[in-house]
Structure formats: structure tokens, C-alpha cells
Design an enzyme around this catalytic site. Sequence first.
Site, PDB file in Angstrom:
ATOM      1  N   ARG A 165       0.809  -1.217   0.000  1.00  0.00           N
ATOM      2  CA  ARG A 165       0.000   0.000   0.000  1.00  0.00           C
ATOM      3  C   ARG A 165       0.845   1.271   0.000  1.00  0.00           C
ATOM      4  NH1 ARG A 165      -2.797  -3.809   1.818  1.00  0.00           N
ATOM      5  NH2 ARG A 165      -0.944  -4.234   3.016  1.00  0.00           N
ATOM      6  N   THR A 166       1.802   1.341   0.905  1.00  0.00           N
ATOM      7  CA  THR A 166       2.485   2.615   1.099  1.00  0.00           C
ATOM      8  C   THR A 166       3.245   3.012  -0.175  1.00  0.00           C
ATOM      9  OG1 THR A 166       2.659   2.105   3.434  1.00  0.00           O
ATOM     10  CG2 THR A 166       4.042   3.891   2.626  1.00  0.00           C
ATOM     11  N   LYS A 219      26.258  -2.597  -0.438  1.00  0.00           N
ATOM     12  CA  LYS A 219      27.716  -2.446  -0.457  1.00  0.00           C
ATOM     13  C   LYS A 219      28.181  -1.600   0.722  1.00  0.00           C
ATOM     14  CE  LYS A 219      27.527  -2.140  -5.494  1.00  0.00           C
ATOM     15  NZ  LYS A 219      27.685  -1.133  -6.549  1.00  0.00           N
ATOM     16  N   ARG A 226      11.392   3.898   3.465  1.00  0.00           N
ATOM     17  CA  ARG A 226      10.968   2.890   4.466  1.00  0.00           C
ATOM     18  C   ARG A 226      12.208   2.078   4.817  1.00  0.00           C
ATOM     19  NH1 ARG A 226       5.793  -1.090   4.422  1.00  0.00           N
ATOM     20  NH2 ARG A 226       4.862   0.851   5.104  1.00  0.00           N
ATOM     21  N   HIS A 271       4.863   5.567  11.610  1.00  0.00           N
ATOM     22  CA  HIS A 271       4.368   5.471  10.235  1.00  0.00           C
ATOM     23  C   HIS A 271       3.394   6.638  10.039  1.00  0.00           C
ATOM     24  CE1 HIS A 271       3.162   4.038   6.455  1.00  0.00           C
ATOM     25  NE2 HIS A 271       2.876   2.779   6.730  1.00  0.00           N
TER      26      HIS A 271
HETATM   27  C1  NCD Z   1       1.570  -1.257   8.037  1.00  0.00           C
HETATM   28  C2  NCD Z   1       3.072  -1.128   8.148  1.00  0.00           C
HETATM   29  O1  NCD Z   1       3.816  -1.373   7.211  1.00  0.00           O
HETATM   30  O2  NCD Z   1       3.490  -0.752   9.234  1.00  0.00           O
HETATM   31  N1  NCD Z   1       1.129  -1.411   6.728  1.00  0.00           N
HETATM   32  C3  NCD Z   1       0.880  -0.293   5.970  1.00  0.00           C
HETATM   33  O3  NCD Z   1       1.765   0.468   5.682  1.00  0.00           O
HETATM   34  N2  NCD Z   1      -0.374  -0.051   5.638  1.00  0.00           N
HETATM   35  C4  NCD Z   1       0.981  -2.236   8.962  1.00  0.00           C
HETATM   36  C5  NCD Z   1       1.588  -3.596   9.096  1.00  0.00           C
HETATM   37  O4  NCD Z   1       2.542  -3.952   8.421  1.00  0.00           O
HETATM   38  O5  NCD Z   1       1.082  -4.343   9.939  1.00  0.00           O
END
Ligand code: NCD
Length: 420
Positions: free
Chosen positions: A16-17, A45, A66, A94
Site C-alpha cells: 500500500r504505502t 555495499k 521505508r 508510520h
Molecule cells: C503497516 C506497516 O507497514 O506498518 N502497513 C501499511 O503500511 N499499511 C501495517 C503492518 O505492516 O502491519
Amino acid sequence: ARNCILSTLFHEPSTRTRLSFETAMLRLGGHVISSDNPGMTSAAKGETIADSVRVIENYADIIVIRHPSEGAARVAADYSEIPVINGGDGGHEHPTQTLCDLYTLKKEKKDLKGLHVVLVGDLKHGRTIHSLVYALARFGAYISTQAAKGLELPDHAKRRLREEFSAVPTKLNSADVVYIADSQGESSQNQINEMRGWDVNFSKEFKQKLNMNIDILYMTRLQKERLSVNADTKEYTTVVNQAFLKPDKYKNTTVLHPLPRNEELGYDMDNDPRGAYFRQAAYGVAVRMALITFLLELKAPHQTQQMAPNNSYRDYISPIGGIRCTNTRCITEERSEQRYLRPEFYYLDYHTISDTLRCIYCEHEVAPACYGYISNKKFFQNMSSFKQLTDNIIFFDSTESALKAGYTKSTSKNIKTKSF
Ligand code: NCD
């Protein structure tokens, strides 16, 4: 965003993100360069985050990162000339998921103030929770926590809720804690001080009303990837499905989940109007379009109300040999990043806790065992005589560390005069 490029730098799995950020940029007419496999980048590396972003800033106009280490996004932002968005940093935060969550709450329930939001599941490692709790407190929602056994909110999050967002914890029934924020952090310092007592007694009637009035169930999955290998997960959480939601009190409850789901959320909820998690995921595109627009200054930002939390702390950069963050997942504990990052903390001197250091990257807290003076390399065996943080102070996690750093025990008496 016709001439703009978004770079997604994903060192952890994502559906999703990453995809909603990329869709958002494409819908804005912009372009995307994407790196979703750290094994195929220079990270493999040994390239540091600081170096990676100082390269990427020449290729793109905005970065989404991320990363499995807590505080990684902050490091990226510190070194980048272009905006950096935290797409999730380990078990820390997040924030853009929180924007999607808030937007969903507004869409589903109109007003955030006075909403009763129950957070269920792995509240310890769930980064979506750690960003969401502060926002809920800030907008005046009632927050209940129903953590799976051993997976309660981290201490630093509870402390921040109380100290910075004036959200007071109180017991609802034997298992749950409710945080009741005052009117959006507007209270005077005196009121905040009064509220800092641990368990404020709210009336029985009020608690009963709250218990019967559940606006939102925010489910989270067990964050298996962040559990220690021998963690006992048998007792993990409530399963929310139509049978669970039978009682009257759930008649108008909206069920949210940041997804992906595991066993905690039944598939029979998908066609139940109370299940709003796919709408929540869909809103991710619009919310992220708005965020990119704002950060690229494509439109003048709305006049925003200043609702900054109460957190004007002193900064403490730990000198070599001094105390370090004890969170093994902190970015300052990554060997590659240690080449340039120093442990850095906020010095907390609260009503409820004093002489505590909060890592600026991952927010875990450490209490120094003793301290010394850099100028004469003398240290005191404990913190009882500690008066004031100055540039001449070094904190240690133990007397052994002080001795190892070449400090000698002070023989002078340092009379404590600090008052609270
Ligand atoms: C979440 C995450 O990556 O923290 N997912 C997301 O980005 N919608 C929740 C999860 O992984 O449980």
C-alpha cells in the site's frame, strides 16, 4: 507535479504505502524512480543513509523512505536537501498511515473530537499505532488500548501521551486503559501538572458510557518480524468478525486496519458496512497526493492552527565513551551509520521522571547511571548529586563505562540543589 520526480527508497516490504505514493505522484502528473530492493542498491555495499540521500537528492525532488531501523527517516531528512517522507521506520512510526487513518475517521465519523477509538493488538511493535495515538490525543479523541498480552504501548509512548499531549490514562475495566486528552492540548501548565497524577478518577458513569460507545475498532496484526524468536504469541488478540461484533455496543462501530491482515480480522467483515479498511487503503492515494503537493509547495498551504505539543527539550549529544541508545533496532546502533552518527537525546526532566534521556531517533529512553565533567575527566558514582545539564556534562550507563572512558572518581561532594 509535471516536472517533478518522486524517489521511493524501500528497504522493507510494502504494498500500500509504496504503490499509493507512486500512484499519487503519477496522478499529480509527476514521475517516479523506485528502489524497492535494498539488495540491488549500494546499501548492500555498505553505503550509509546519509550518503544515499545526498546522491538521490540530485535525481529527485522528494523522497519516501521505508527502513527497518528506527529513526532512519530522521537521519535521511537530516542529510537531505529535498523533503523526506517517513514511509515507516522499523517499529517506530508510520506518520502517513496516520494521515490516511485520520482522513478515514473524518469521512466515516465526521468529527475526531470525543470519538472513542479502541486500539487492538500489537501496540508495542505496531508503528502505525505509535503515530496514531498522538494524533488522536491531539484532536481530542478518547483512546482505549486493548493490547495483546505483553504487547502494550511502549513506555516512551505512554509518557509522551501524558506529558506532551495531556492525555491522562485511566482504567476502563480490568484489561483496558483509556487515555483522555484535555481539550486539544490547550490547557494551562497548571492544569497539565494537576493531570500528571497517574490515575485520575473519572466517574463510573462516564466510564460505563465510554465502554458502551465504541466508535472505532482499530485492529493491528502481530508484527511477527519484530518479535524476539522466543516470544509467546499464543495469546494474541481478539479476532474481530461478525460474531465478535454481535453485541449492541458494536452496532455503529467502524472497523479499521492498516492492512495487511492476518487472523485478527475475519473475511466476513469485508461485506459488512462496518468494515472500512479497504476505503481506508483507497484514501491513501488522495492523502498522499495532498502531502506531496504540500511538500513540493505546488499550492500555498492552508493556514494551519499551531497545535505543537509541549516538548521543548534540551538536546544532548553523547560524547565518545558516553551513554548510547539501548534499543538494538535504533539507527544509531547500525554499524554503517555509526561512522557519522552520534547518539543524540532529549534530556527529560519531567514531573513524573527526571534525568532521563530520550533518543531523538527512535524515542527509546535510557536513564544514565552516573555522570562526569568533560573538563576535568572526573565522574560521580551516581545521579543523586546531578544538578544541571551543561556542555561540560557527560552521562554514562555505568561506572565501568566511565572508568573505561578514562574518567576518575571524583572525591568532591556535589551537593544537590535542584528543585522540582
Ligand atoms: C503497516 C506497516 O507497514 O506498518 N502497513 C501499511 O503500511 N499499511 C501495517 C503492518 O505492516 O502491519
